[in-house]
Design a protein around this motif. Structure first.
Motif, mmCIF file in Angstrom:
data_model
loop_
_atom_site.group_PDB
_atom_site.id
_atom_site.type_symbol
_atom_site.label_atom_id
_atom_site.label_comp_id
_atom_site.label_asym_id
_atom_site.label_seq_id
_atom_site.Cartn_x
_atom_site.Cartn_y
_atom_site.Cartn_z
ATOM 1 N N SER A 15 0.833 -1.204 0.000
ATOM 2 C CA SER A 15 0.000 0.000 0.000
ATOM 3 C C SER A 15 0.869 1.256 0.000
ATOM 4 O O SER A 15 0.566 2.229 -0.695
ATOM 5 C CB SER A 15 -0.926 -0.019 1.213
ATOM 6 N N GLU A 16 1.961 1.227 0.770
ATOM 7 C CA GLU A 16 2.871 2.370 0.845
ATOM 8 C C GLU A 16 3.512 2.675 -0.511
ATOM 9 O O GLU A 16 3.839 3.826 -0.795
ATOM 10 C CB GLU A 16 3.961 2.111 1.886
ATOM 11 N N ASN A 18 2.026 2.121 -3.361
ATOM 12 C CA ASN A 18 0.912 2.309 -4.296
ATOM 13 C C ASN A 18 0.596 1.060 -5.126
ATOM 14 O O ASN A 18 0.411 1.132 -6.336
ATOM 15 C CB ASN A 18 1.160 3.514 -5.216
ATOM 16 N N VAL A 19 0.561 -0.085 -4.444
ATOM 17 C CA VAL A 19 0.146 -1.343 -5.058
ATOM 18 C C VAL A 19 -1.081 -1.816 -4.278
ATOM 19 O O VAL A 19 -0.945 -2.348 -3.181
ATOM 20 C CB VAL A 19 1.273 -2.405 -5.012
ATOM 21 N N PRO A 20 -2.279 -1.608 -4.829
ATOM 22 C CA PRO A 20 -3.499 -1.888 -4.072
ATOM 23 C C PRO A 20 -3.917 -3.358 -4.014
ATOM 24 O O PRO A 20 -4.742 -3.739 -3.201
ATOM 25 C CB PRO A 20 -4.553 -1.073 -4.817
ATOM 26 N N VAL A 75 -1.339 -3.761 -10.238
ATOM 27 C CA VAL A 75 -1.023 -2.337 -10.304
ATOM 28 C C VAL A 75 -1.905 -1.702 -11.376
ATOM 29 O O VAL A 75 -1.765 -2.018 -12.558
ATOM 30 C CB VAL A 75 0.470 -2.120 -10.662
ATOM 31 N N LYS A 111 7.919 -2.052 -9.178
ATOM 32 C CA LYS A 111 7.223 -2.403 -7.923
ATOM 33 C C LYS A 111 7.730 -3.744 -7.407
ATOM 34 O O LYS A 111 7.954 -3.912 -6.207
ATOM 35 C CB LYS A 111 5.712 -2.455 -8.124
#
Length: 145
Positions: A15-16, A18-20, A75, A111
């Motif tokens: 999450s930090e 930006n991978v939900p 992503v 990522k």
């Protein structure tokens, strides 16, 4: 540290950066997928990736024998912008964001590299194999699991 706690830490880190979407699955063998791939091959719709066989394409342990778990990430690659052809030529319509905004393969690889570093900082013994669409495994099938 429990498996649930490890997964919570993994989710938090993802999450930090930006991978939900994140999931973990054990290596598996799927006879149904082998049948589907063989049928695609018979119809000449099968695409080979490297030197792997159909059986290896769904058998993670055949290609990466030390694999204990598979981490799958999602992503989003849509942008708020829309690119539209002007209609003056033979074509008119919208072009997929992944075709013009940026190469999502590179974004996902970045990522995965961050994730790899994060995990290796926790456990130096961990080895990994990163794949984004073009490796021997069938990403969608693994993600579905």
């Amino acid at each position: 540290m429990s498996k649930n706690h490890k997964f919570e830490l993994l989710e938090q880190y993802m999450s930090e950066i930006n991978v939900p979407i994140v999931g973990v699955v054990k290596p598996f063998h799927d006879d149904e997928l082998v049948s589907i791939l063989k049928e695609h091959h018979r119809k000449k719709q099968y695409i080979f990736f490297g030197e792997t066989t159909i059986e290896q394409r769904q058998n993670i342990e055949a290609v990466f024998p030390v694999c204990k778990e598979i981490i799958v990430i999602g992503v989003p690659y849509n942008t708020d912008e829309k690119l539209q052809l002007d209609g003056q030529g033979a074509f008119e319509g919208f072009i997929s964001n992944m075709a013009w905004a940026y190469d999502y393969h590179q974004v996902v690889k970045e990522k995965l590299s961050l994730l790899e570093t994060y995990i290796q900082n926790i456990d130096h013994e961990v080895t990994s194999l990163k794949q984004v669409d073009t490796g021997p495994f069938i990403d969608r099938h693994i993600a579905h699991r």
